[in-house]
Design an enzyme around this catalytic site. Structure first.
Site, PDB file in Angstrom:
ATOM      1  N   LYS A  62       1.017  -1.780   0.032  1.00 19.09           N
ATOM      2  CA  LYS A  62      -0.094   0.141  -0.130  1.00 19.09           C
ATOM      3  C   LYS A  62       0.795   1.780  -0.067  1.00 19.09           C
ATOM      4  O   LYS A  62       2.162   1.475   0.304  1.00 19.09           O
ATOM      5  CB  LYS A  62      -0.281  -0.133   1.433  1.00 19.09           C
ATOM      6  CG  LYS A  62      -2.182   1.112   1.560  1.00 19.09           C
ATOM      7  CD  LYS A  62      -2.763   0.824   2.056  1.00 19.09           C
ATOM      8  CE  LYS A  62      -3.822   1.509   2.573  1.00 19.09           C
ATOM      9  NZ  LYS A  62      -4.744   1.410   3.798  1.00 19.09           N
ATOM     10  N   SER A 137      -9.787   1.237   2.911  1.00 20.55           N
ATOM     11  CA  SER A 137      -8.621   2.275   2.088  1.00 20.55           C
ATOM     12  C   SER A 137      -7.642   1.343   1.330  1.00 20.55           C
ATOM     13  O   SER A 137      -7.054   1.553   0.844  1.00 20.55           O
ATOM     14  CB  SER A 137      -8.185   3.632   2.862  1.00 20.55           C
ATOM     15  OG  SER A 137      -7.081   2.412   4.024  1.00 20.55           O
ATOM     16  N   SER A 161      -9.109  -0.958   7.082  1.00 16.26           N
ATOM     17  CA  SER A 161      -9.166  -0.734   5.607  1.00 16.26           C
ATOM     18  C   SER A 161      -8.456  -1.876   4.777  1.00 16.26           C
ATOM     19  O   SER A 161      -8.359  -2.119   4.029  1.00 16.26           O
ATOM     20  CB  SER A 161      -7.952   0.582   5.810  1.00 16.26           C
ATOM     21  OG  SER A 161      -8.978   1.976   5.592  1.00 16.26           O
TER      22      SER A 161
HETATM   23  N1  GLN Z   1     -13.336   4.081   6.665  1.00 19.83           N
HETATM   24  C1  GLN Z   1     -12.117   4.269   7.526  1.00 19.83           C
HETATM   25  C2  GLN Z   1     -11.614   5.811   7.697  1.00 19.83           C
HETATM   26  O1  GLN Z   1     -11.519   6.066   6.610  1.00 19.83           O
HETATM   27  C3  GLN Z   1     -10.943   3.496   7.613  1.00 19.83           C
HETATM   28  C4  GLN Z   1      -9.647   4.029   7.367  1.00 19.83           C
HETATM   29  C5  GLN Z   1      -8.754   2.393   7.178  1.00 19.83           C
HETATM   30  O2  GLN Z   1      -8.987   1.634   8.409  1.00 19.83           O
HETATM   31  N2  GLN Z   1      -7.476   3.219   6.944  1.00 19.83           N
HETATM   32  O3  GLN Z   1     -11.253   6.351   8.357  1.00 19.83           O
END
Ligand code: GLN
Length: 467
Positions: A62, A137, A161
């Protein structure tokens, strides 16, 4: 997973061919890769003595985990072309284990999002249906593993995410206990929540990858002094009690998700586990609590993108330092990042700190306390859906941030409590993958992996979602 004994240059070439095909197919899951770098990775491993299951295995990373050889953009314009002078501890450890760093994968800007639609470099397509999102994400990493481009990948978890995109894409997503994997070189988002986490097509693959990167690190003072996570296996679930938290099985749960979970529960029983309904009454506050704690930490962490120290610099019309900040941050950050900075600054401001931030910290303790209570009360692991629905359509939630935030409803409580959890494929609903989530007590990562491995073998759906 291991390439046979071992044509590493061939692995590098094949990986390059698969990355090229994925790009041609318009997956948009990759932000950087380079055949010459891949070939160099292969030569490096050829000369190394690294043995073990990751030798010669290509990995996608990532693009919020720094690598000295490629740019790290975090999916943001503000870091366009930025190259870190060092690599993350997790990268050094993957290399030491003989893995090939193959590509940097697309993500929601600074890991803020649940669909990988918030990348400044365009959205990632779901490998099974380009109209849908792969989750986020870490959507780029999930899509690359699901599409068979790489067998394993790193993502990051702040609120779900890795588990959420794993569920959407039909692969395994494994989040460790907070502090078991070094955050050194993971670009900071919500520092009390962030965990580098792994994807694989099987529990074993995701587990071996986590094992390779875990363990204490003097460069991250929040790592815990425990040995690397060992991948263990189990024959069945005899003697274990699996808790089903009522709050995670609401009456209006998507019917396809509910059906997949029913089958998983039956499989768990058939493996010899006792199943018991439990209650985590404060989990219903997890999303609002998370969306106070997370933006507060994000606003503080993102203050460093000031046009002076990192990445893009824009000089404003007035030519002074304020104009530099305004112009740089105003043009460099996308809408979701700005929203988090605004919310975070607000909840930390003198007049609102007590009402929002302190209150959220108190509720966070109650949420973690619920888990502790059920685990002290004879429950070994919890089983829940990973997400309330299968993969949704692109554009469906982008106009309404709160609806997007609710995609994390079953994952954020675990993150607030710092617990280890895994999403495993649990079948399909109308052709789309559904994930089941297992949650273990703090630092029972080994047991989580062992149980998930047994359950994976017993449930429908399998881990293979290849095109
Ligand atoms: N969807 C969650 C957020 O937008 C989790 C993001 C993540 O785990 N990086 O914060």
């Amino acid at each position: 997973m291991t390439a046979s004994a071992l044509d590493l240059q061939g692995v590098a070439r094949d990986t390059g061919a698969r990355l090229t095909r994925a790009e041609r197919d318009g997956l948009n899951a990759v932000l950087h890769w380079d055949q010459a770098l891949l070939d160099a990775e292969a030569s490096r491993v050829e000369q190394s003595r690294a043995g073990g299951p990751l030798r010669g295995v290509p990995v996608a990373i990532k693009d919020n985990i720094v690598t000295a050889e490629q740019p790290t953009t975090c999916g943001s314009k503000i870091l366009e072309g930025y190259c870190s002078p060092y690599s993350a501890t997790a990268i050094d450890r993957l290399r030491a284990a003989g893995a090939l760093i193959a590509a940097k994968s697309n993500l929601d800007e600074f890991a803020m999002g649940s669909s990988t639609e918030h990348s400044a470099y365009g959205r990632v397509r779901h490998p099974l249906d380009p109209e849908r999102v792969p989750g986020g994400s870490s959507g780029g990493s999930a899509a690359l593993v699901a599409a068979g481009v790489v067998p394993i990948a790193l993502g990051s978890e702040t609120g779900g995410s890795v588990r959420q995109p794993a569920s959407f894409c039909g692969v395994v997503g494994l989040k460790p206990s907070y502090g078991r994997v070094s955050r050194f070189g993971l670009v900071a988002f919500g520092s009390s929540l962030d965990c580098i986490s792994t994807f694989g097509r099987t529990v074993r693959d995701a587990g071996e990858t986590l094992s390779a990167i875990s363990g204490p690190d003097p460069r991250d003072a929040t790592t815990v002094d425990r040995p690397p996570i060992a991948v263990e296996s189990m024959a069945d679930l005899a003697g274990l009690t699996i808790g089903l938290p009522a709050e995670y099985f609401p009456a209006d749960l998507h019917p396809g998700v509910a059906a997949a979970l029913r089958e998983t529960i039956e499989a768990v029983k058939a493996l010899g586990a006792r199943v018991r309904e439990v209650s985590l009454p404060h989990s219903k506050y997890a999303v609002p609590t998370y969306y106070i704690v997370n933006p507060a930490e994000a606003a503080a962490n993102l203050a460093r993108y000031d046009g002076v120290r990192y990445g893009q610099r824009r000089i404003g019309p007035e030519g002074d330092i304020r104009a530099l900040y305004r112009a740089t941050r105003g043009s460099g950050f996308g809408p979701e990042v700005r929203r988090r900075i605004l919310v975070g600054t607000y909840v930390l401001s003198a007049g609102y700190y007590e009402a929002y931030y302190r209150k959220a910290q108190q509720v966070r303790a109650l949420i973690a306390g619920d888990f502790e209570r059920v685990f002290c009360d004879g429950v070994d692991l919890l089983l829940t859906p990973t997400t309330p629905t299968p993969a949704f359509r692109a554009g469906e939630k982008t106009d309404d941030p709160v609806t997007m935030y609710l995609a994390d409803i079953f994952t954020t409580a675990v993150s607030l409590a710092g617990l280890p959890a895994i999403s495993i494929p649990a079948g399909r609903s109308d052709g789309l993958p559904v994930g089941a989530q297992l949650i273990a007590p703090l630092h029972r990562d080994e047991r989580l992996i062992a149980v998930a491995g047994v359950v994976e073998g017993a449930i429908a759906g399998g881990a293979e979602v290849r095109r």
